[in-house]
Write an enzyme that holds these catalytic residues in place. Structure first.
Site, PDB file in Angstrom:
ATOM      1  N   PHE A  59       0.804  -1.228   0.000  1.00 25.64           N
ATOM      2  CA  PHE A  59       0.000   0.000   0.000  1.00 25.64           C
ATOM      3  C   PHE A  59       0.840   1.284   0.000  1.00 25.64           C
ATOM      4  O   PHE A  59       0.290   2.389  -0.002  1.00 25.64           O
ATOM      5  CB  PHE A  59      -0.967   0.017   1.191  1.00 25.64           C
ATOM      6  CG  PHE A  59      -0.297  -0.099   2.539  1.00 25.64           C
ATOM      7  CD1 PHE A  59       0.265   1.004   3.163  1.00 25.64           C
ATOM      8  CD2 PHE A  59      -0.240  -1.328   3.185  1.00 25.64           C
ATOM      9  CE1 PHE A  59       0.877   0.898   4.400  1.00 25.64           C
ATOM     10  CE2 PHE A  59       0.368  -1.443   4.434  1.00 25.64           C
ATOM     11  CZ  PHE A  59       0.926  -0.324   5.039  1.00 25.64           C
ATOM     12  N   THR A  93      -6.738   3.123  13.863  1.00 25.48           N
ATOM     13  CA  THR A  93      -6.379   3.363  12.462  1.00 25.48           C
ATOM     14  C   THR A  93      -7.520   2.973  11.532  1.00 25.48           C
ATOM     15  O   THR A  93      -7.772   3.640  10.537  1.00 25.48           O
ATOM     16  CB  THR A  93      -5.110   2.565  12.098  1.00 25.48           C
ATOM     17  OG1 THR A  93      -4.056   2.964  12.977  1.00 25.48           O
ATOM     18  CG2 THR A  93      -4.691   2.803  10.668  1.00 25.48           C
ATOM     19  N   HIS A 117      -3.356  11.850  10.957  1.00 21.02           N
ATOM     20  CA  HIS A 117      -2.191  11.052  11.352  1.00 21.02           C
ATOM     21  C   HIS A 117      -1.703  11.567  12.694  1.00 21.02           C
ATOM     22  O   HIS A 117      -1.688  12.779  12.937  1.00 21.02           O
ATOM     23  CB  HIS A 117      -1.052  11.195  10.337  1.00 21.02           C
ATOM     24  CG  HIS A 117       0.257  10.692  10.865  1.00 21.02           C
ATOM     25  ND1 HIS A 117       0.603   9.355  10.832  1.00 21.02           N
ATOM     26  CD2 HIS A 117       1.282  11.337  11.489  1.00 21.02           C
ATOM     27  CE1 HIS A 117       1.794   9.210  11.401  1.00 21.02           C
ATOM     28  NE2 HIS A 117       2.226  10.397  11.804  1.00 21.02           N
TER      29      HIS A 117
END
Length: 151
Positions: A59, A93, A117
């Site tokens: 990813f 997450t 984040h």
């Protein structure tokens, strides 16, 4: 003694959806102190350094493409227990696993578009702060209500 610091970034999806004010207010209400903030569209080089630990994962390219796709709000917050406190405010997450009341639990539904984040520990925070900010960009100030927040 310098209080603990952490790096946070509102990702392009959070900026595009107009969530910046709501997200900032959650950290302010908690009592953490904002000592640096800037809006930028990260370069590929910055994004690749930031997410370097994921370089070999499938990813990685998509992550870099996404974080460089639009404006990001990069921030440094300071306060007692700010790293763990921020992680709790942010939530899991995976937004569908995040508790209601957390930023991701309330505002995100997809792991690839999870709004924000946050540094996961002191070493990561130090690295990310140094990567995203020059020391001259940090403001050292004392809130007038500081005595009312911590003993």
């Amino acid at each position: 003694m310098v209080a603990e610091r952490t790096f946070l970034a509102i990702k392009p999806d959070g900026v595009q959806r107009g969530l910046v004010g709501e997200i900032l207010s959650r950290f302010e209400r908690k009592g953490f102190k904002l000592i640096a903030l800037k809006q930028l569209i990260p370069s590929r080089a910055l994004a690749e350094q930031h997410y370097g630990v994921h370089r070999e994962r499938p990813f990685f390219k998509g992550l870099v493409d996404f974080i460089t796709s639009g404006p990001v709000i990069a921030m440094i917050w300071e306060g007692e227990g700010v790293i763990l406190g921020a992680r709790k405010l942010i939530g899991s997450t995976k937004p569908l696993d995040a508790d209601p009341g957390t930023i991701r639990g309330d505002l995100a539904i997809d792991i690839g578009r999870n709004v924000i984040h946050g540094s996961d520990g002191p070493e990561t925070a130090s690295f990310e702060i140094g990567l995203w900010f020059e020391s001259s960009e940090l403001s050292d100030w004392n809130p007038s209500d500081q005595l009312w927040r911590v003993e």
